[in-house]
Design an enzyme around this catalytic site. Sequence first.
Site, PDB file in Angstrom:
ATOM      1  N   SER A 113       8.621  13.980   7.018  1.00  0.00           N
ATOM      2  CA  SER A 113       8.648  15.428   7.218  1.00  0.00           C
ATOM      3  C   SER A 113       8.819  16.188   5.908  1.00  0.00           C
ATOM      4  O   SER A 113       8.352  17.317   5.780  1.00  0.00           O
ATOM      5  CB  SER A 113       9.746  15.817   8.208  1.00  0.00           C
ATOM      6  OG  SER A 113      11.018  15.489   7.692  1.00  0.00           O
ATOM      7  N   GLU A 138      -3.390   7.587   2.573  1.00  0.00           N
ATOM      8  CA  GLU A 138      -4.248   8.740   2.272  1.00  0.00           C
ATOM      9  C   GLU A 138      -3.391   9.992   2.377  1.00  0.00           C
ATOM     10  O   GLU A 138      -2.757  10.235   3.400  1.00  0.00           O
ATOM     11  CB  GLU A 138      -5.425   8.813   3.239  1.00  0.00           C
ATOM     12  CG  GLU A 138      -6.453   9.859   2.845  1.00  0.00           C
ATOM     13  CD  GLU A 138      -6.304  11.163   3.621  1.00  0.00           C
ATOM     14  OE1 GLU A 138      -6.529  12.238   3.012  1.00  0.00           O
ATOM     15  OE2 GLU A 138      -5.959  11.126   4.799  1.00  0.00           O
TER      16      GLU A 138
END
Length: 191
Positions: A113, A138
Amino acid sequence: MSIKSDRWIRKMAEEHGMIEPFEAGQVRFNDAGERLVSYGTSSYGYDVRCAPEFKVFTNVHSVIVDPKNFDEKSFIDIIGDECIIPPNSFALARTMEYFRIPRDVLTICLGKSTYARCGIIVNVTPLEPEWEGHVTLEFSNTTNLPARIYAGEGVAQMLFFQSDADDVCETSYKDRGGKYQGQRGVTLPRT
């Protein structure tokens, strides 16, 4: 299928080499006492670190992005403790950790987060039963500003799901000779 706890993760890493290198607890500070994006074992997962090797997407060569015929010139290689991703672009990296997933386990990766709240999204496909290797990460910078990624710090969390004993997969990733089996380093698309 059930999610596995910190006790199970520690046992599998320490006794079966599921995660190497492995951190048994949560690391939140470096040796100098400076705060880090945490990594290591959490209650029901393992927070992985980014290695100091990156491939940053560039359009300098104006090539077409084609997953069946990917041109390595689409990336600029960067080695270092951090990586700057251009606005609305992406970069590839890899975990510092090498994984060996058991036959009865499926692993799901979610971005941390701390990065998501900055508009930096981490994408990884599931780690299938009996897959092993460094995980290629990625990072998408969804903002219109440059974004920074830190090597050696937490970037994503792995969640481990174990099948019931009577429901283990018939064919594992290793059995079918998956194209990313045993990958080391940042791995580009393969067909």
